[in-house]
Scaffold this motif. Structure first.
Motif, PDB file in Angstrom:
ATOM      1  N   HIS A  59       0.913  -1.261   0.121  1.00  0.00           N
ATOM      2  CA  HIS A  59      -0.082  -0.009   0.013  1.00  0.00           C
ATOM      3  C   HIS A  59       0.834   1.175  -0.018  1.00  0.00           C
ATOM      4  N   ALA A  60       0.165   2.427  -0.424  1.00  0.00           N
ATOM      5  CA  ALA A  60       0.963   3.659  -0.531  1.00  0.00           C
ATOM      6  C   ALA A  60       0.296   4.460   0.569  1.00  0.00           C
ATOM      7  N   GLY A  61       0.855   5.604   0.865  1.00  0.00           N
ATOM      8  CA  GLY A  61       0.235   6.513   1.730  1.00  0.00           C
ATOM      9  C   GLY A  61       0.399   6.250   3.248  1.00  0.00           C
ATOM     10  N   GLY A  62       0.866   5.038   3.663  1.00  0.00           N
ATOM     11  CA  GLY A  62       1.316   5.097   5.034  1.00  0.00           C
ATOM     12  C   GLY A  62       2.799   5.118   5.270  1.00  0.00           C
ATOM     13  N   LYS A  63       3.359   4.667   6.195  1.00  0.00           N
ATOM     14  CA  LYS A  63       4.970   5.055   6.622  1.00  0.00           C
ATOM     15  C   LYS A  63       5.534   4.019   5.515  1.00  0.00           C
ATOM     16  N   PRO A  64       6.677   4.717   4.877  1.00  0.00           N
ATOM     17  CA  PRO A  64       7.395   3.820   3.870  1.00  0.00           C
ATOM     18  C   PRO A  64       7.812   2.569   4.316  1.00  0.00           C
ATOM     19  N   GLU A  65       8.220   2.246   5.697  1.00  0.00           N
ATOM     20  CA  GLU A  65       8.817   1.185   6.242  1.00  0.00           C
ATOM     21  C   GLU A  65       7.670  -0.082   6.351  1.00  0.00           C
ATOM     22  N   THR A  66       6.384   0.480   6.504  1.00  0.00           N
ATOM     23  CA  THR A  66       5.464  -0.307   6.522  1.00  0.00           C
ATOM     24  C   THR A  66       4.290  -0.299   5.381  1.00  0.00           C
ATOM     25  N   PRO A  67       4.762  -0.784   4.294  1.00  0.00           N
ATOM     26  CA  PRO A  67       3.755  -0.901   3.305  1.00  0.00           C
ATOM     27  C   PRO A  67       2.697  -1.754   3.238  1.00  0.00           C
ATOM     28  N   ALA A  68       2.716  -2.802   4.165  1.00  0.00           N
ATOM     29  CA  ALA A  68       1.825  -3.765   4.231  1.00  0.00           C
ATOM     30  C   ALA A  68       1.652  -4.333   5.853  1.00  0.00           C
ATOM     31  N   CYS A  69       0.749  -4.957   6.174  1.00  0.00           N
ATOM     32  CA  CYS A  69       0.307  -5.663   7.399  1.00  0.00           C
ATOM     33  C   CYS A  69       1.525  -6.993   7.545  1.00  0.00           C
ATOM     34  N   ALA A  70       1.798  -7.517   6.374  1.00  0.00           N
ATOM     35  CA  ALA A  70       2.596  -8.489   6.375  1.00  0.00           C
ATOM     36  C   ALA A  70       4.203  -8.256   6.394  1.00  0.00           C
ATOM     37  N   THR A  71       4.491  -6.733   6.526  1.00  0.00           N
ATOM     38  CA  THR A  71       5.651  -6.352   6.792  1.00  0.00           C
ATOM     39  C   THR A  71       6.382  -6.711   8.238  1.00  0.00           C
ATOM     40  N   PHE A 112      -6.360  -1.514  14.956  1.00  0.00           N
ATOM     41  CA  PHE A 112      -6.776  -0.808  13.927  1.00  0.00           C
ATOM     42  C   PHE A 112      -6.636   0.600  13.849  1.00  0.00           C
ATOM     43  N   GLY A 113      -6.724   1.299  15.149  1.00  0.00           N
ATOM     44  CA  GLY A 113      -6.547   2.671  15.033  1.00  0.00           C
ATOM     45  C   GLY A 113      -4.936   3.031  14.882  1.00  0.00           C
ATOM     46  N   ARG A 114      -4.222   2.392  15.344  1.00  0.00           N
ATOM     47  CA  ARG A 114      -2.622   2.413  15.216  1.00  0.00           C
ATOM     48  C   ARG A 114      -2.334   1.859  13.812  1.00  0.00           C
ATOM     49  N   ASP A 115      -2.409   0.849  13.418  1.00  0.00           N
ATOM     50  CA  ASP A 115      -1.782   0.160  12.273  1.00  0.00           C
ATOM     51  C   ASP A 115      -2.365   0.676  11.017  1.00  0.00           C
ATOM     52  N   CYS A 116      -3.860   0.838  10.852  1.00  0.00           N
ATOM     53  CA  CYS A 116      -4.208   1.592   9.471  1.00  0.00           C
ATOM     54  C   CYS A 116      -3.477   2.643   9.157  1.00  0.00           C
ATOM     55  N   PRO A 117      -3.277   3.671  10.051  1.00  0.00           N
ATOM     56  CA  PRO A 117      -2.543   4.901   9.489  1.00  0.00           C
ATOM     57  C   PRO A 117      -1.047   4.641   9.299  1.00  0.00           C
ATOM     58  N   VAL A 119       0.004   1.703   7.914  1.00  0.00           N
ATOM     59  CA  VAL A 119       0.013   0.897   6.637  1.00  0.00           C
ATOM     60  C   VAL A 119      -0.675   1.831   5.522  1.00  0.00           C
ATOM     61  N   LEU A 120      -1.672   2.248   5.948  1.00  0.00           N
ATOM     62  CA  LEU A 120      -2.401   2.878   4.487  1.00  0.00           C
ATOM     63  C   LEU A 120      -2.294   4.310   4.627  1.00  0.00           C
ATOM     64  N   GLY A 121      -1.943   4.939   5.568  1.00  0.00           N
ATOM     65  CA  GLY A 121      -2.044   6.652   5.765  1.00  0.00           C
ATOM     66  C   GLY A 121      -3.447   7.105   6.079  1.00  0.00           C
ATOM     67  N   ARG A 122      -4.339   6.244   6.606  1.00  0.00           N
ATOM     68  CA  ARG A 122      -5.746   6.677   6.860  1.00  0.00           C
ATOM     69  C   ARG A 122      -6.274   5.610   7.825  1.00  0.00           C
ATOM     70  N   ASP A 123      -7.488   5.876   8.488  1.00  0.00           N
ATOM     71  CA  ASP A 123      -8.222   4.876   9.294  1.00  0.00           C
ATOM     72  C   ASP A 123      -8.848   4.058   8.164  1.00  0.00           C
ATOM     73  N   CYS A 124      -8.899   2.740   8.584  1.00  0.00           N
ATOM     74  CA  CYS A 124      -9.399   1.770   7.879  1.00  0.00           C
ATOM     75  C   CYS A 124     -11.003   1.802   7.916  1.00  0.00           C
ATOM     76  N   SER A 125     -11.572   1.671   6.830  1.00  0.00           N
ATOM     77  CA  SER A 125     -13.146   1.685   6.910  1.00  0.00           C
ATOM     78  C   SER A 125     -13.778   0.313   7.362  1.00  0.00           C
ATOM     79  N   PRO A 126     -15.143   0.287   7.771  1.00  0.00           N
ATOM     80  CA  PRO A 126     -15.588  -0.936   8.588  1.00  0.00           C
ATOM     81  C   PRO A 126     -15.856  -2.002   7.692  1.00  0.00           C
ATOM     82  N   LEU A 127     -15.728  -1.897   6.120  1.00  0.00           N
ATOM     83  CA  LEU A 127     -15.530  -2.709   5.340  1.00  0.00           C
ATOM     84  C   LEU A 127     -14.234  -3.656   5.496  1.00  0.00           C
TER      85      LEU A 127
END
Length: 139
Positions: A59-71, A112-117, A119-127
């Motif tokens: 994903h783009a938008g989050g921290k460069p060092e964490t582009p995915a949860c799998a990181t 989710f409140g910590r990790d979505c921003p 990784v994604l640079g934003r909050d995760c949606s409910p979906l």
């Protein structure tokens, strides 16, 4: 005083495991039901495949060092992960290995409140949250 056999103790613990898992399944279902209600009208169900894509990224938008949860969590959600900066172990994300994953609403929202921003640079949606949990509950 008679000693209790270690095998007896292990047997009794094994009998309680399905009950504990069932309780986790119920709590996880309640969390998913809440996300489903938040998605709104026309909701067609959560997708493990979308959850897998969210987990693996990149994903783009989050921290460069964490582009995915799998990181941090590794591409295999059944494996122990490691925090990218501290190296601290992270228990496996797969519910099959860590049955109490996604059973506490407060803990789920905290993560989710910590990790979505990050990784994604934003909050995760409910979906996205529901898809993510659905994927990992099947792992």
């Amino acid at each position: 005083m008679k000693k209790t056999s270690p095998l007896l103790i292990l047997f009794l613990i094994s009998l309680s495991a399905p009950a504990l898992a069932a309780g986790g399944d119920s709590a996880r279902k309640d969390i998913l039901d809440g996300y489903a209600a938040a998605v709104g009208p026309g909701f067609a169900g959560f997708s493990a495949e979308r959850g897998r894509a969210l987990f693996l990224g990149p994903h783009a938008g989050g921290k460069p060092e964490t582009p995915a949860c799998a990181t941090c969590h590794t591409p295999d959600p059944r494996a122990t992960g490691h925090h990218y900066r501290t190296g601290r172990d992270i228990p496996p994300m797969a519910v099959s290995v860590t049955p109490d994953r996604f059973t506490s609403q407060a803990e789920v929202e905290k993560r989710f409140g910590r990790d979505c921003p990050a990784v994604l640079g934003r909050d995760c949606s409910p979906l996205e949250k529901g898809d993510f949990i659905t994927y990992l509950a099947g792992q």
